[in-house]
Design a protein around this motif. Structure first.
Motif, mmCIF file in Angstrom:
data_model
loop_
_atom_site.group_PDB
_atom_site.id
_atom_site.type_symbol
_atom_site.label_atom_id
_atom_site.label_comp_id
_atom_site.label_asym_id
_atom_site.label_seq_id
_atom_site.Cartn_x
_atom_site.Cartn_y
_atom_site.Cartn_z
ATOM 1 N N MET A 192 8.340 -0.535 0.868
ATOM 2 C CA MET A 192 8.105 0.166 2.126
ATOM 3 C C MET A 192 8.563 -0.708 3.282
ATOM 4 S SD MET A 192 4.484 1.492 3.841
ATOM 5 C CE MET A 192 4.065 2.578 2.480
ATOM 6 N N ALA A 193 9.168 -0.087 4.277
ATOM 7 C CA ALA A 193 9.551 -0.787 5.503
ATOM 8 C C ALA A 193 8.661 -0.318 6.646
ATOM 9 C CB ALA A 193 11.019 -0.522 5.836
ATOM 10 N N LEU A 194 8.264 -1.261 7.498
ATOM 11 C CA LEU A 194 7.431 -0.972 8.661
ATOM 12 C C LEU A 194 8.024 -1.698 9.861
ATOM 13 C CD1 LEU A 194 3.944 -1.688 7.033
ATOM 14 C CD2 LEU A 194 4.963 0.573 7.385
ATOM 15 N N MET A 195 7.834 -1.138 11.055
ATOM 16 C CA MET A 195 8.279 -1.795 12.279
ATOM 17 C C MET A 195 7.195 -1.656 13.351
ATOM 18 S SD MET A 195 12.387 -1.041 12.600
ATOM 19 C CE MET A 195 12.593 -2.452 13.717
ATOM 20 N N SER A 196 7.432 -2.275 14.498
ATOM 21 C CA SER A 196 6.523 -2.120 15.643
ATOM 22 C C SER A 196 6.864 -0.801 16.324
ATOM 23 C CB SER A 196 6.703 -3.295 16.608
ATOM 24 O OG SER A 196 8.076 -3.506 16.916
ATOM 25 N N ALA A 197 6.550 0.303 15.628
ATOM 26 C CA ALA A 197 6.968 1.635 16.046
ATOM 27 C C ALA A 197 6.140 2.661 15.277
ATOM 28 C CB ALA A 197 8.461 1.819 15.745
ATOM 29 N N THR A 201 3.402 6.131 6.077
ATOM 30 C CA THR A 201 2.157 5.716 5.423
ATOM 31 C C THR A 201 2.289 5.734 3.903
ATOM 32 O OG1 THR A 201 1.317 7.991 5.535
ATOM 33 C CG2 THR A 201 0.697 6.487 7.323
ATOM 34 N N GLU A 202 3.468 6.124 3.422
ATOM 35 C CA GLU A 202 3.711 6.133 1.979
ATOM 36 C C GLU A 202 5.119 5.618 1.686
ATOM 37 O OE1 GLU A 202 3.165 10.085 0.527
ATOM 38 O OE2 GLU A 202 0.970 10.012 0.678
ATOM 39 N N VAL A 226 8.832 -5.706 5.165
ATOM 40 C CA VAL A 226 9.282 -4.964 3.983
ATOM 41 C C VAL A 226 8.574 -5.539 2.761
ATOM 42 C CG1 VAL A 226 11.239 -4.272 2.566
ATOM 43 C CG2 VAL A 226 11.551 -4.618 5.032
ATOM 44 N N GLY A 227 7.930 -4.669 1.979
ATOM 45 C CA GLY A 227 7.268 -5.166 0.786
ATOM 46 C C GLY A 227 6.596 -4.060 0.002
ATOM 47 N N ASP A 228 5.874 -4.470 -1.030
ATOM 48 C CA ASP A 228 5.082 -3.545 -1.843
ATOM 49 C C ASP A 228 3.767 -3.331 -1.110
ATOM 50 O OD1 ASP A 228 3.900 -2.036 -3.808
ATOM 51 O OD2 ASP A 228 3.540 -3.723 -5.175
ATOM 52 N N LEU A 229 3.707 -2.251 -0.326
ATOM 53 C CA LEU A 229 2.593 -2.050 0.593
ATOM 54 C C LEU A 229 1.913 -0.709 0.380
ATOM 55 C CD1 LEU A 229 4.480 -3.368 3.742
ATOM 56 C CD2 LEU A 229 2.462 -4.444 2.735
ATOM 57 N N GLU A 230 0.626 -0.688 0.654
ATOM 58 C CA GLU A 230 -0.148 0.553 0.668
ATOM 59 C C GLU A 230 -0.850 0.674 2.011
ATOM 60 O OE1 GLU A 230 -2.833 0.848 -2.606
ATOM 61 O OE2 GLU A 230 -1.230 0.908 -4.128
ATOM 62 N N PHE A 231 -1.153 1.926 2.370
ATOM 63 C CA PHE A 231 -1.833 2.196 3.640
ATOM 64 C C PHE A 231 -3.191 2.812 3.374
ATOM 65 C CE2 PHE A 231 -2.859 5.205 7.100
ATOM 66 C CZ PHE A 231 -2.862 4.337 8.187
ATOM 67 N N LYS A 232 -4.193 2.364 4.112
ATOM 68 C CA LYS A 232 -5.511 2.973 4.043
ATOM 69 C C LYS A 232 -5.995 3.245 5.462
ATOM 70 C CE LYS A 232 -10.006 2.662 1.761
ATOM 71 N NZ LYS A 232 -9.776 3.935 1.049
ATOM 72 N N ARG A 233 -6.280 4.501 5.730
ATOM 73 C CA ARG A 233 -6.716 4.867 7.071
ATOM 74 C C ARG A 233 -8.149 4.412 7.302
ATOM 75 N NH1 ARG A 233 -4.954 6.883 11.271
ATOM 76 N NH2 ARG A 233 -2.933 7.420 10.375
ATOM 77 N N ARG A 237 -7.042 6.957 14.639
ATOM 78 C CA ARG A 237 -5.804 6.361 15.163
ATOM 79 C C ARG A 237 -5.641 4.924 14.694
ATOM 80 N NH1 ARG A 237 -7.792 5.465 21.457
ATOM 81 N NH2 ARG A 237 -9.978 5.151 20.933
ATOM 82 N N SER A 238 -6.216 4.601 13.548
ATOM 83 C CA SER A 238 -6.123 3.222 13.066
ATOM 84 C C SER A 238 -6.108 3.181 11.544
ATOM 85 C CB SER A 238 -7.295 2.385 13.585
ATOM 86 O OG SER A 238 -8.527 2.899 13.096
ATOM 87 N N GLY A 239 -5.468 2.136 11.017
ATOM 88 C CA GLY A 239 -5.417 1.956 9.577
ATOM 89 C C GLY A 239 -4.929 0.571 9.242
#
Length: 625
Positions: A192-197, A201-202, A226-233, A237-239
């Motif tokens: 998964m890739a994430l940015m300041s944007a 979530t999957e 970038v990594g092996d990531l999971e999201f938990k809410r 408006r936060s997680g």
């Protein structure tokens, strides 16, 4: 229309506008930034306004290949735009129609990298830079699977502050220059890739992720993970993002996040960034946290299991106002970011947990500040104990000390105590609102302080007193002294020990980690290794999971030659990259010849796990040892 007249008219319009910010104000800051000694940019000639970034992340080559396309705002006389770069491989530059533009990559300058000068005309609306990063890019931390929590997949994260964004994106890398951005990033499938944007979530099946940041930010807040990531809410408006084995623990640790956001809003106005998420990074992350908008980067060292270290989260959240919303114009004004944020952090913690709790935190910070001021003066760095710094020709990371944070906090606290909290809160709320999405200089802040706080309330402003805080070294004699009744009770227990009581006779059952930290810091100078063993047997300090307490204990263990803690010391240093913990431990070791040998032996094993920000500091520390 002449560009300078255009800007002047915009400034007049802004002064006459309502306090509420329009969507356009969020997106574009038309104020020409002050000259930044840490950037080659000439924003008065041509300044970036929007970035479209298309990039591919290659873990095998440890490189990012990308195209950075900028929308420009040019003066009537513009003949070039100058961007900051550091060790980037530039292949070509084109305009909006795809025509190649002439460019020149200047000589490399210490700390600053190389200027990228691109030939343009006033009518050039876009430039597209085709480039790739070097494997040693200072902002990029490439981790092998073994360096991650789950040991399964590689990991990449960035650290752009202070001036490292230029090592992964050619950009005008100054905190006073803001731009919006969108991005398309391709990563290996399964990651998964994430940015300041705005973030996913999957994990998707393609490895291609798109991003959008509509609020204008400076380059140091550009971020990628970038990594092996999971999201938990956690809330509406936060997680939290983390590796699979860490995400549940992290979600528990940050369970009070929504309450923190609400507390912050009650103090100083609406949260302007829509979503507030946290990503827990692998241990090599060099800081406690990094306030990247919408996605705070956090160290796993705050996962104590009892929410005792979440003041760090309050600090990074507070940056959503102080720093991200109103930003230091240059790194010489760094205290404007951090002093305000520590003040705001303390107010959030007080609102949630009470004054007694926040005063413990303030007292610990005051202890750190006093120690660091004394050490800096002893090392010939007295001038760096001023709030307003002079960092031209130096690495701006030299300004990342407790001066900006805790001296800045005490200065603001002294103002609050002088004028009253109600007036000061009203001023701060106005300050964040009126200057949102803009840069701020120290001198500009003083002017606003006098006008919007003192004169508005018919109070006399002692500018000489304020300037003593800002321009004079050390701490003023009138500096506030945080006092904690809880720490007084800890001191009373120490007196029992000195009077012949055993550790098990002490009344410690209600202590938080902050009382324990104060207790460890208060270990007497004349204590021996045997005395340390007595305390360790009773309280298991060597085995504690609280990184703050452990670091304090290990420092004492080194100074007392308490060898039973040395295995834990080595393990901690190899598996922790947070500079706040690393530096005092290495500094304590090198005070003796035996300790220096141990420091070098451990560092040889640990260095591959550290980020450039940490290795840069420790290399210098050990260079002549």
């Amino acid at each position: 229309m002449n560009y300078k007249i255009f800007i002047f008219l915009l400034a007049i319009a802004a002064c006459n506008s309502k306090n509420e910010m329009s969507e356009e104000t969020k997106k574009v800051d038309e104020v020409i930034p002050v000259k930044d000694p840490h950037s080659f940019a000439i924003p008065s000639e041509s300044v970036i306004k929007h970035l479209s970034w298309n990039a591919t992340v290659d873990f095998e080559k440890k490189s990012i290949a990308g195209v950075a396309t900028f929308d420009l705002k040019n003066s009537d006389e513009a003949s070039k735009i100058v961007l900051d770069t550091k060790d980037l491989n530039i292949s070509k530059v084109t305009d909006a129609a795809g025509n190649e533009l002439a460019f020149n990559l200047g000589e490399k300058v210490d700390h600053l990298g190389s200027p990228l000068e691109i030939k343009i005309t006033p009518e050039t609306t876009k430039v597209a830079i085709h480039y790739s990063t070097s494997p040693g890019a200072e902002a990029l931390q490439w981790l092998d699977p073994v360096q991650t929590a789950d040991k399964k997949e590689p990991f990449l994260f960035t650290q752009s502050q202070a001036i490292l964004a230029r090592s992964w994106v050619p950009v005008q890398d100054s905190p006073g220059i803001r731009f919006t951005y969108d991005a398309e990033v391709t990563v290996p499938k399964g990651l998964m890739a994430l940015m300041s944007a705005e973030n996913p979530t999957e994990t998707n099946d393609t490895g291609v992720y798109t991003f959008k940041m509509d609020q204008a930010i400076p380059a140091y807040l550009l971020a990628l993970a970038v990594g092996d990531l999971e999201f938990k809410r956690i809330g509406a408006r936060s997680g939290v993002y983390a590796e699979p084995s860490v995400v549940e623990k992290a979600a528990y640790e940050f369970g009070e996040l929504e309450q923190m956001i609400s507390a912050a809003e009650e103090l100083y106005g609406p949260y302007q960034w829509e979503e507030y998420d946290i990503i827990v990074l692998p241990p090599s992350f060099p800081f406690g946290g990094m306030e990247n908008p919408r996605l705070t980067f956090a160290t796993p060292t705050i996962l104590a299991g009892d929410r005792s270290l979440t003041s760090l989260v309050a600090h990074e959240l507070a940056h959503s106002w102080s720093g991200n919303l109103v930003t230091n114009a240059t790194w010489n004004d760094f205290w404007l970011n951090e002093g305000f944020t520590v003040y705001f952090e303390q107010r959030i913690m007080e609102k949630l947990y009470g004054r007694a709790y926040s005063e413990m935190l303030a007292s610990l910070s005051a202890q750190d500040l006093k120690t660091e001021v004394e050490e800096m003066i002893a090392d010939g760095l007295e001038s760096d104990t001023r709030l307003k710094l002079e960092l031209e020709g130096r690495n701006p990371d030299d300004g990342v000390t407790s001066i900006a944070y805790d001296k800045g906090y005490l200065f603001l606290r002294s103002i609050e105590e002088e004028v009253g909290r109600e007036r000061f809160d009203a001023f701060l709320k106005m300050y964040f609102n009126d200057n949102a999405f803009k840069g701020m200089t120290t001198e500009g802040f003083l002017d606003r302080l006098e006008k919007d706080l003192y004169k508005k309330n018919n109070l006399t402003f002692n500018r000489e007193k304020a300037e003593e805080w800002i321009y004079q070294p050390g701490l003023p004699s009138t500096a506030p002294t945080p006092k904690s009744d809880k720490f007084a009770m800890v001191d009373a227990e120490w007196e029992k020990l000195k009077g012949g009581a055993t550790p098990l006779d002490l009344n410690t059952s209600e202590w938080s980690s902050h009382e324990w930290l104060h207790f460890v810091r208060s270990i007497p100078e004349d204590y021996t290794a045997e005395d340390m063993k007595m305390l360790d047997t009773a309280f298991k300090f060597t085995d504690t999971g609280n990184s703050e307490v452990l670091t304090a204990w290990l420092i004492k263990s080194i100074s007392k030659n308490y060898t039973p803690a040395y295995d834990r010391l080595e393990n901690f240093l190899i598996n922790t990259g947070r500079r706040k913990f690393l530096m005092p431990l290495y500094e304590e070791m090198i005070k003796t010849e035996k300790g220096t040998a141990m420091a070098k032996e451990i560092y040889a094993k640990a260095r591959p796990n550290y980020h450039f920000v940490s290795t840069n500091s420790i290399d210098a520390l050990l260079e002549n040892k």
